[in-house]
Design a protein around this motif. Sequence first.
Motif, PDB file in Angstrom:
ATOM      1  N   LEU A 167       7.779  15.111  -2.553  1.00  0.00           N
ATOM      2  CA  LEU A 167       7.092  14.403  -1.619  1.00  0.00           C
ATOM      3  C   LEU A 167       7.162  14.619  -0.064  1.00  0.00           C
ATOM      4  CD1 LEU A 167       5.240  14.873  -4.277  1.00  0.00           C
ATOM      5  CD2 LEU A 167       4.220  13.184  -2.703  1.00  0.00           C
ATOM      6  N   THR A 168       7.210  14.439   1.183  1.00  0.00           N
ATOM      7  CA  THR A 168       7.944  14.379   2.863  1.00  0.00           C
ATOM      8  C   THR A 168       7.580  12.860   3.135  1.00  0.00           C
ATOM      9  OG1 THR A 168       5.467  15.366   3.702  1.00  0.00           O
ATOM     10  CG2 THR A 168       7.633  16.253   3.435  1.00  0.00           C
ATOM     11  N   ARG A 169       7.751  11.902   3.659  1.00  0.00           N
ATOM     12  CA  ARG A 169       7.659  10.994   4.209  1.00  0.00           C
ATOM     13  C   ARG A 169       5.881  10.735   4.251  1.00  0.00           C
ATOM     14  NH1 ARG A 169       8.491   5.845   3.601  1.00  0.00           N
ATOM     15  NH2 ARG A 169       7.665   4.612   5.158  1.00  0.00           N
ATOM     16  N   ALA A 170       5.221  12.139   4.981  1.00  0.00           N
ATOM     17  CA  ALA A 170       3.397  12.028   5.604  1.00  0.00           C
ATOM     18  C   ALA A 170       2.947  12.230   4.726  1.00  0.00           C
ATOM     19  CB  ALA A 170       3.604  13.543   6.323  1.00  0.00           C
ATOM     20  N   MET A 171       3.440  13.154   3.132  1.00  0.00           N
ATOM     21  CA  MET A 171       2.475  13.564   2.203  1.00  0.00           C
ATOM     22  C   MET A 171       2.576  12.141   1.295  1.00  0.00           C
ATOM     23  SD  MET A 171       3.867  17.678   1.052  1.00  0.00           S
ATOM     24  CE  MET A 171       2.303  17.139  -0.557  1.00  0.00           C
ATOM     25  N   LEU A 172       3.994  11.255   0.830  1.00  0.00           N
ATOM     26  CA  LEU A 172       4.275   9.910   0.878  1.00  0.00           C
ATOM     27  C   LEU A 172       2.191   8.866   0.753  1.00  0.00           C
ATOM     28  CD1 LEU A 172       5.115   8.296  -1.287  1.00  0.00           C
ATOM     29  CD2 LEU A 172       6.423   7.776   0.660  1.00  0.00           C
ATOM     30  N   VAL A 173       2.629   8.861   2.445  1.00  0.00           N
ATOM     31  CA  VAL A 173       2.135   7.957   2.718  1.00  0.00           C
ATOM     32  C   VAL A 173       0.155   8.351   2.893  1.00  0.00           C
ATOM     33  CG1 VAL A 173       0.954   6.821   5.415  1.00  0.00           C
ATOM     34  CG2 VAL A 173       3.066   7.038   5.009  1.00  0.00           C
ATOM     35  N   ARG A 174      -0.157   9.590   3.384  1.00  0.00           N
ATOM     36  CA  ARG A 174      -1.330  10.546   2.597  1.00  0.00           C
ATOM     37  C   ARG A 174      -2.053  10.092   1.041  1.00  0.00           C
ATOM     38  NH1 ARG A 174      -0.626  14.848   4.860  1.00  0.00           N
ATOM     39  NH2 ARG A 174      -0.327  15.927   2.693  1.00  0.00           N
ATOM     40  N   GLU A 175      -0.899  10.197   0.676  1.00  0.00           N
ATOM     41  CA  GLU A 175      -1.485  10.914  -0.946  1.00  0.00           C
ATOM     42  C   GLU A 175      -0.771   9.396  -1.926  1.00  0.00           C
ATOM     43  OE1 GLU A 175      -3.133  13.592  -2.014  1.00  0.00           O
ATOM     44  OE2 GLU A 175      -2.821  14.018   0.088  1.00  0.00           O
ATOM     45  N   VAL A 176       0.072   8.235  -1.493  1.00  0.00           N
ATOM     46  CA  VAL A 176      -0.020   7.619  -2.053  1.00  0.00           C
ATOM     47  C   VAL A 176      -0.233   5.909  -1.663  1.00  0.00           C
ATOM     48  CG1 VAL A 176       1.499   6.189  -3.432  1.00  0.00           C
ATOM     49  CG2 VAL A 176       2.093   8.603  -3.750  1.00  0.00           C
ATOM     50  N   LEU A 177       0.084   5.862  -0.374  1.00  0.00           N
ATOM     51  CA  LEU A 177       0.614   4.251   0.456  1.00  0.00           C
ATOM     52  C   LEU A 177      -1.071   4.065   0.428  1.00  0.00           C
ATOM     53  CD1 LEU A 177       3.595   4.555   2.060  1.00  0.00           C
ATOM     54  CD2 LEU A 177       3.302   4.072  -0.577  1.00  0.00           C
ATOM     55  N   PHE A 178      -1.742   5.175   1.426  1.00  0.00           N
ATOM     56  CA  PHE A 178      -2.736   4.721   2.148  1.00  0.00           C
ATOM     57  C   PHE A 178      -3.215   4.686   0.726  1.00  0.00           C
ATOM     58  CE2 PHE A 178      -6.592   5.798   4.272  1.00  0.00           C
ATOM     59  CZ  PHE A 178      -6.605   5.056   5.099  1.00  0.00           C
ATOM     60  N   PRO A 179      -4.152   5.658   0.224  1.00  0.00           N
ATOM     61  CA  PRO A 179      -4.776   5.054  -1.049  1.00  0.00           C
ATOM     62  C   PRO A 179      -4.687   3.685  -1.857  1.00  0.00           C
ATOM     63  CG  PRO A 179      -4.179   7.229  -1.453  1.00  0.00           C
ATOM     64  CD  PRO A 179      -3.436   7.111  -0.274  1.00  0.00           C
ATOM     65  N   GLY A 180      -2.728   3.839  -2.401  1.00  0.00           N
ATOM     66  CA  GLY A 180      -3.042   2.435  -3.255  1.00  0.00           C
ATOM     67  C   GLY A 180      -3.441   1.281  -2.067  1.00  0.00           C
ATOM     68  N   ALA A 181      -3.295   1.554  -0.831  1.00  0.00           N
ATOM     69  CA  ALA A 181      -3.275   0.375  -0.194  1.00  0.00           C
ATOM     70  C   ALA A 181      -5.173  -0.437   0.065  1.00  0.00           C
ATOM     71  CB  ALA A 181      -2.567   0.275   1.157  1.00  0.00           C
ATOM     72  N   LEU A 182      -5.242   0.723  -0.287  1.00  0.00           N
ATOM     73  CA  LEU A 182      -6.845   1.361   0.301  1.00  0.00           C
ATOM     74  C   LEU A 182      -7.988  -0.906   0.220  1.00  0.00           C
ATOM     75  CD1 LEU A 182      -8.604   4.348   0.862  1.00  0.00           C
ATOM     76  CD2 LEU A 182      -8.069   2.508   2.940  1.00  0.00           C
ATOM     77  N   PRO A 183      -7.637  -1.111  -1.271  1.00  0.00           N
ATOM     78  CA  PRO A 183      -8.352  -2.063  -1.518  1.00  0.00           C
ATOM     79  C   PRO A 183      -7.798  -3.161  -0.513  1.00  0.00           C
ATOM     80  CG  PRO A 183      -7.541  -0.625  -3.404  1.00  0.00           C
ATOM     81  CD  PRO A 183      -7.469  -0.198  -2.147  1.00  0.00           C
ATOM     82  N   LEU A 184      -6.762  -3.120  -0.741  1.00  0.00           N
ATOM     83  CA  LEU A 184      -6.829  -5.225   0.456  1.00  0.00           C
ATOM     84  C   LEU A 184      -6.978  -4.381   1.975  1.00  0.00           C
ATOM     85  CD1 LEU A 184      -3.559  -6.120  -1.524  1.00  0.00           C
ATOM     86  CD2 LEU A 184      -5.075  -6.888  -1.060  1.00  0.00           C
ATOM     87  N   ILE A 185      -7.106  -3.100   1.907  1.00  0.00           N
ATOM     88  CA  ILE A 185      -7.410  -3.039   3.597  1.00  0.00           C
ATOM     89  C   ILE A 185      -8.423  -3.031   3.496  1.00  0.00           C
ATOM     90  CG2 ILE A 185      -7.435  -1.634   5.141  1.00  0.00           C
ATOM     91  CD1 ILE A 185      -4.461   0.073   3.869  1.00  0.00           C
ATOM     92  N   PHE A 186      -9.712  -2.714   3.238  1.00  0.00           N
ATOM     93  CA  PHE A 186     -10.828  -3.252   3.609  1.00  0.00           C
ATOM     94  C   PHE A 186     -11.317  -4.685   3.024  1.00  0.00           C
ATOM     95  CE2 PHE A 186     -12.190   1.173   2.913  1.00  0.00           C
ATOM     96  CZ  PHE A 186     -12.633   1.216   3.683  1.00  0.00           C
ATOM     97  N   THR A 187     -10.379  -5.370   2.268  1.00  0.00           N
ATOM     98  CA  THR A 187     -10.239  -6.832   2.507  1.00  0.00           C
ATOM     99  C   THR A 187      -9.613  -7.224   3.837  1.00  0.00           C
ATOM    100  OG1 THR A 187     -10.065  -6.925  -0.647  1.00  0.00           O
ATOM    101  CG2 THR A 187      -9.204  -9.094   1.354  1.00  0.00           C
TER     102      THR A 187
END
Length: 259
Positions: A167-187
């Motif tokens: 995965l490229t850096r952009a795909m890593l952010v879009r597919e892994v980092l952002f979805p994984g961080a969303l629960p705490l982001i919404f907190t």
Amino acid sequence: MRKRSEPSRLAIGAATIVVLVALWYVVTSATHVLPAVYFPTPAEVLRALEQISVQGYADGRLHEHFLHSSWLVLMGFAAAIGIGVPLGMLMGGSARAEALINPVFLLLRPIPPLAWIPLAIVWLGLGDAAKVLVIWFAAFVPAVINSYAGVRSIEPHLIEAAHSLGLTRAMLVREVLFPGALPLIFTGLRLSLQACWTTLVAGELIGAIVGLGHVLYQAGLDLFPAMIVVGMVSVAIAGGLMTSALSWLETRAMPWHRG
């Protein structure tokens, strides 16, 4: 089961409000345990609500104060999200970025948002821009902290697996980092929204022409407890509506996390 539980929750909430209003009537109008000089009766609050809604109070009617304050909060909140969430994710996903940015953030983080009011007035005057700046800072800190924590909470093996798949850096952010961080982001967004309203009301106590904080300030000067209660309830309703909208957005953004 979920469809049945939702109406029951609404019914319980409505019943709680009815009980509180009834208790309020008993201790003020019926028994006078709380004298009107200290806390208004429901009838006095209704008359104050009618006055500000029809005739106006503190240089505006209720809907004008309500909309103006809500607009300021939305502008500051949106700016904080647009800057704070990417910055927090950048710090969480890059050790170099954290080493570069975190020292400055640690210096700014302990400063209370209200401490920025004098400097904001010096920079931007007494208008709305100064209030938006202070609101932005109040929402910015929780957004950064929780976005950073959200990225750091992702299991390392998930990131390693993503790298192994090429995965490229952009795909890593879009597919892994952002979805994984969303629960705490919404907190963090919930905390940011609460901080926005707290800061706005305090900011509007100084130099505001219209707004719910200005209503509270003017009612305090006039020794008008009923209007103070109207202002407080209006802030609670505005904040509750925005929190409900954020919860709706959260369920749409994270359908896998509804449970």
